[in-house]
Write an enzyme that holds these catalytic residues in place. Structure first.
Site, PDB file in Angstrom:
ATOM      1  N   GLY A  44      -6.729  -1.832  -6.961  1.00 32.31           N
ATOM      2  CA  GLY A  44      -5.586   0.014  -6.992  1.00 32.31           C
ATOM      3  C   GLY A  44      -5.569   0.283  -8.310  1.00 32.31           C
ATOM      4  N   GLY A 143      -0.044   1.609  -1.129  1.00 35.24           N
ATOM      5  CA  GLY A 143       0.628   1.681  -2.411  1.00 35.24           C
ATOM      6  C   GLY A 143       1.657   2.813  -2.378  1.00 35.24           C
ATOM      7  N   GLY A 266       8.596   8.297 -11.775  1.00 41.27           N
ATOM      8  CA  GLY A 266       8.249   7.388 -10.492  1.00 41.27           C
ATOM      9  C   GLY A 266       7.884   7.793 -10.126  1.00 41.27           C
ATOM     10  N   ASP A 306       3.757  -1.289  -3.725  1.00 38.67           N
ATOM     11  CA  ASP A 306       4.619  -0.233  -3.726  1.00 38.67           C
ATOM     12  C   ASP A 306       5.548   0.728  -2.506  1.00 38.67           C
ATOM     13  OD1 ASP A 306       4.262  -1.196  -6.155  1.00 38.67           O
ATOM     14  OD2 ASP A 306       3.739   0.779  -7.403  1.00 38.67           O
ATOM     15  N   HIS A 315       3.353  -8.207  -9.722  1.00 38.95           N
ATOM     16  CA  HIS A 315       3.381  -9.236  -9.024  1.00 38.95           C
ATOM     17  C   HIS A 315       4.534  -8.637  -8.386  1.00 38.95           C
ATOM     18  CE1 HIS A 315       5.765  -8.386 -12.790  1.00 38.95           C
ATOM     19  NE2 HIS A 315       6.744  -8.900 -12.196  1.00 38.95           N
ATOM     20  N   HIS A 439       8.800 -25.664 -33.133  1.00 39.34           N
ATOM     21  CA  HIS A 439       9.554 -25.121 -34.055  1.00 39.34           C
ATOM     22  C   HIS A 439       8.332 -24.317 -34.413  1.00 39.34           C
ATOM     23  CE1 HIS A 439      11.800 -22.813 -37.577  1.00 39.34           C
ATOM     24  NE2 HIS A 439      11.219 -24.131 -38.269  1.00 39.34           N
TER      25      HIS A 439
HETATM   26  C1  LIG Z   1       0.770   3.155 -15.850  1.00 39.15           C
HETATM   27  C2  LIG Z   1       1.447   2.810 -14.861  1.00 39.15           C
HETATM   28  C3  LIG Z   1       1.610   1.122 -15.365  1.00 39.15           C
HETATM   29  C4  LIG Z   1       2.435  -0.214 -14.387  1.00 39.15           C
HETATM   30  N1  LIG Z   1       2.470  -0.707 -15.644  1.00 39.15           N
HETATM   31  C5  LIG Z   1       2.486  -2.291 -14.653  1.00 39.15           C
HETATM   32  C6  LIG Z   1       2.790  -3.768 -14.942  1.00 39.15           C
HETATM   33  O1  LIG Z   1       3.113  -3.650 -16.275  1.00 39.15           O
HETATM   34  N2  LIG Z   1       3.448  -4.942 -14.826  1.00 39.15           N
HETATM   35  C7  LIG Z   1       3.245  -4.937 -13.206  1.00 39.15           C
HETATM   36  O2  LIG Z   1       3.549  -5.761 -12.696  1.00 39.15           O
HETATM   37  N3  LIG Z   1       3.518  -3.774 -12.340  1.00 39.15           N
HETATM   38  C8  LIG Z   1       2.802  -2.234 -13.199  1.00 39.15           C
HETATM   39  N4  LIG Z   1       2.975  -0.714 -12.586  1.00 39.15           N
HETATM   40  C9  LIG Z   1       3.206  -1.144 -11.400  1.00 39.15           C
HETATM   41  C10 LIG Z   1       1.541  -1.717 -10.308  1.00 39.15           C
HETATM   42  O3  LIG Z   1       0.881  -0.941 -11.184  1.00 39.15           O
HETATM   43  C11 LIG Z   1       2.113  -1.144  -8.743  1.00 39.15           C
HETATM   44  O4  LIG Z   1       3.652  -2.023  -8.285  1.00 39.15           O
HETATM   45  C12 LIG Z   1       1.046  -1.832  -7.888  1.00 39.15           C
HETATM   46  O5  LIG Z   1      -0.336  -1.445  -8.372  1.00 39.15           O
HETATM   47  C13 LIG Z   1       1.186  -2.164  -6.482  1.00 39.15           C
HETATM   48  O6  LIG Z   1       0.372  -2.466  -5.699  1.00 39.15           O
HETATM   49  P1  LIG Z   1       0.143  -1.399  -4.324  1.00 39.15           P
HETATM   50  O7  LIG Z   1      -1.114  -2.497  -3.271  1.00 39.15           O
HETATM   51  O8  LIG Z   1       1.534  -2.113  -3.747  1.00 39.15           O
HETATM   52  O9  LIG Z   1      -0.611  -0.407  -4.079  1.00 39.15           O
HETATM   53  P2  LIG Z   1      -1.329   0.122  -5.213  1.00 39.15           P
HETATM   54  O10 LIG Z   1      -2.239  -1.024  -6.118  1.00 39.15           O
HETATM   55  O11 LIG Z   1      -1.433   1.584  -5.365  1.00 39.15           O
HETATM   56  O12 LIG Z   1      -2.944   0.237  -3.776  1.00 39.15           O
HETATM   57  C14 LIG Z   1      -3.108   0.720  -2.595  1.00 39.15           C
HETATM   58  C15 LIG Z   1      -4.579   0.713  -2.884  1.00 39.15           C
HETATM   59  O13 LIG Z   1      -4.289   1.980  -1.424  1.00 39.15           O
HETATM   60  C16 LIG Z   1      -5.305   2.983  -0.991  1.00 39.15           C
HETATM   61  N5  LIG Z   1      -4.962   3.088   0.249  1.00 39.15           N
HETATM   62  C17 LIG Z   1      -4.093   4.410   0.079  1.00 39.15           C
HETATM   63  N6  LIG Z   1      -4.321   4.750   1.063  1.00 39.15           N
HETATM   64  C18 LIG Z   1      -5.497   4.597   1.463  1.00 39.15           C
HETATM   65  C19 LIG Z   1      -6.464   4.588   3.242  1.00 39.15           C
HETATM   66  N7  LIG Z   1      -5.620   5.417   4.034  1.00 39.15           N
HETATM   67  N8  LIG Z   1      -7.672   4.349   3.284  1.00 39.15           N
HETATM   68  C20 LIG Z   1      -8.054   3.175   2.396  1.00 39.15           C
HETATM   69  N9  LIG Z   1      -7.170   2.416   1.158  1.00 39.15           N
HETATM   70  C21 LIG Z   1      -5.983   3.571   0.844  1.00 39.15           C
HETATM   71  C22 LIG Z   1      -5.981   2.961  -2.554  1.00 39.15           C
HETATM   72  O14 LIG Z   1      -6.805   3.262  -2.881  1.00 39.15           O
HETATM   73  C23 LIG Z   1      -5.222   1.723  -3.937  1.00 39.15           C
HETATM   74  O15 LIG Z   1      -6.355   1.126  -3.695  1.00 39.15           O
HETATM   75  C24 LIG Z   1       2.414   0.014 -13.396  1.00 39.15           C
HETATM   76  C25 LIG Z   1       2.214   1.586 -12.737  1.00 39.15           C
HETATM   77  C26 LIG Z   1       1.771   1.990 -13.494  1.00 39.15           C
HETATM   78  C27 LIG Z   1       1.003   3.474 -12.734  1.00 39.15           C
END
Ligand SMILES: Cc1cc2nc3c(=O)[nH]c(=O)nc-3n(C[C@H](O)[C@H](O)[C@H](O)COP(=O)(O)OP(=O)(O)OC[C@H]3O[C@@H](n4cnc5c(N)ncnc54)[C@H](O)[C@@H]3O)c2cc1C
Length: 462
Positions: A44, A143, A266, A306, A315, A439
């Site tokens: 993701g 996400g 955001g 997210d 995390h 240290h």
């Molecule tokens: C530029 C940037 C920098 C970041 N840096 C950090 C960091 O340093 N440290 C940190 O902790 N967090 C960081 N984050 C935040 C972190 O990436 C997210 O909090 C995390 O990826 C959320 O995970 P998730 O599984 O909720 O969503 P996502 O990682 O968005 O995963 C959701 C997945 O669902 C899939 N999906 C969506 N709809 C469908 C569907 N209908 N069918 C099948 N699959 C689907 C998508 O393709 C995706 O792969 C950053 C984010 C960004 C944008």
């Protein structure tokens, strides 16, 4: 992928990002039969468009700065510029290695991995590629994606999102960064180190506005020193194209011109058109609502990452995914203390924190009950060696535990592990002051701040 239509999985997970794959791995580990559905790439946002690529860019940026500043360490080197293709090759190599490892992990846990776009078709089924996957439980983990402002179109060329910024084929001469939150300040930091002129526009009074005000001010001082410009408390009113780029206007009448503008205001949840509302799942502005066990109002459906209105961090997604898997496997689970989640912004200097801010502590406990102490990194040998400036600030409830640790300085993100133990184990300053720190390390600064709070400062000039 072989889907036996008669298979009823224990868990069907929609979305293979941090939240979804963590739930899948843990559920499989606990013996549950799992289907994981992903329309893009396993891993993701974090692995492909977020944490990992940005941190690789920030590391390349650090090397650029160190090369420029090498004479100050007595090392002869000259900075000749950024080879952006080389930077992308390095970044993509890191992602590629982790991606391969993750795919192997999912396969080894015997998870049924389904590649395709899924849609919730009932409280216990998800449809993908014309097939129906049934689960005793469903976990929604779709996400988030970059947001924009009303009327502001992201064209991917001159007005871009973080997704575009990660694959930009050049170092721009100048950039406007709209939004001074985590993503905005990290890109501002990278581009400045790569040689661009950077201006951040932030509507709130400070950069990194969710951090303790002291950390925001230290970051602003450091950015000013680095030549990163910013407009604070400045509301964006519009953008127009110029012959060479873009011109952003602010409500206060100011205008800023640059080659391109990054919109970093955001991220919003991915929940539209996926059948969530039809299945009766309660949402608020697109976020799926859950209780402290990540359970939605529909008994068979949980949601993590997210997509739910908690901290948007990888995390946090991992932790929520694990919590759901363990709950579904019948283990006793404990709700997450979101204040105890470590937060790191990886710009230069880094901003790291855990627990609550001084302002929040005063709100919760009353101003007279809140005590703070600071330790300036100028008094820390290792920070001096690294030539980084910054501070550690502690927030304590009078005669009680440390409830906030706020750190600014290069590499301070690496200290957040100790800080989180202090917060989460409700340590007293005197208990931490008792612990000996090696240290010369930057961890000593954390120890020194606790010595100060315990009333026996060692290297503090205050
Ligand atoms: C530029 C940037 C920098 C970041 N840096 C950090 C960091 O340093 N440290 C940190 O902790 N967090 C960081 N984050 C935040 C972190 O990436 C997210 O909090 C995390 O990826 C959320 O995970 P998730 O599984 O909720 O969503 P996502 O990682 O968005 O995963 C959701 C997945 O669902 C899939 N999906 C969506 N709809 C469908 C569907 N209908 N069918 C099948 N699959 C689907 C998508 O393709 C995706 O792969 C950053 C984010 C960004 C944008």
């Amino acid at each position: 992928m072989a889907n036996d239509a008669s298979t009823v999985f224990d868990v069907v997970i929609l979305g293979g990002g941090s939240g979804g794959y963590a739930a899948a791995l843990r559920a499989a580990q606990l013996g549950l039969q799992v289907a994981l559905i992903e329309k893009g790439k396993l891993g993701g946002t974090c692995l492909h468009n977020g944490c990992i690529p940005t941190k690789a860019l920030l590391h390349a940026a650090e090397i650029a700065d160190q090369t420029r500043e090498s004479a100050g360490f007595g090392v002869k080197a000259s900075f000749e510029g950024i080879d952006i293709n080389g930077v992308h090759a390095y970044k993509d190599g890191v992602i590629g290695g982790l991606y391969k490892g993750l795919q192997g992990l999912v396969a080894s846990r015997k998870i049924t991995y389904v590649s395709g776009e899924g849609r919730l078709s009932s409280p216990t089924t998800v449809d993908v590629n014309g097939e129906r996957y049934t689960g005793r439980h469903i976990v929604l983990a779709t996400g988030s994606v970059p947001k924009s402002l009303p009327g502001l179109a992201i064209d991917g060329d001159r007005v871009i999102s973080s997704d575009h910024a990660l694959t930009l084929d050049r170092v721009p001469n100048s950039v406007i960064v709209l939004g001074g939150g985590v993503i905005g300040v990290e890109f501002a930091s990278v581009w400045k180190s790569f040689g661009a002129e950077v201006t951040i526009i932030e509507a709130l009074p400070h950069l990194a506005p969710l951090e303790d005000e002291n950390s925001s001010k230290l970051l602003e001082r450091a950015f000013r020193k680095r030549g990163i410009k910013f407009e604070l408390g400045a509301r964006f009113s519009g953008v127009e194209y110029t012959a060479t780029g873009v011109r952003a206007s602010l409500e206060n009448g100011k205008q800023v011109e640059a080659e391109l503008m990054l919109v970093a205001v955001g991220r919003g949840p991915v929940s539209q058109g996926l059948g969530y509302e039809e299945a009766g799942v309660a949402t608020d502005r697109g976020y799926v609502l859950v209780d402290e066990y990540m359970q939605t109002n529909v008994p068979t459906i949980s949601a993590v990452g997210d997509l739910v209105p908690t901290l948007q961090l990888a995390h946090v997604g991992f932790a929520e995914g694990i919590l759901v898997a363990e709950r579904l496997a019948g283990l006793k689970v404990v709700p997450i203390d979101y204040d105890g989640v470590p937060r790191v912004t990886y710009c230069s200097p880094e901003v790291a924190s855990v627990g609550i801010t001084e302002a929040k502590a005063k709100e919760l406990y009353g101003a007279e009950k809140v005590v703070t102490a600071k330790f300036n990194l100028a008094g820390n040998g290792k920070s001096k060696i690294l030539k980084t400036a910054g501070e550690i600030k502690l927030v304590q409830v009078k005669d009680g535990a440390v409830v906030g640790v706020h750190m600014v300085g290069d590499r301070m993100g690496e200290q957040v592990g100790e800080a989180q133990l202090i917060y989460n184990w409700e340590a007293l300053p005197s208990e931490v002051a008792q612990l000996i720190h090696a240290h010369p390390t930057q961890s000593e600064a954390l120890g020194e701040a606790h010595l100060a709070l315990a009333g026996k400062p060692l290297h503090n000039h205050d």
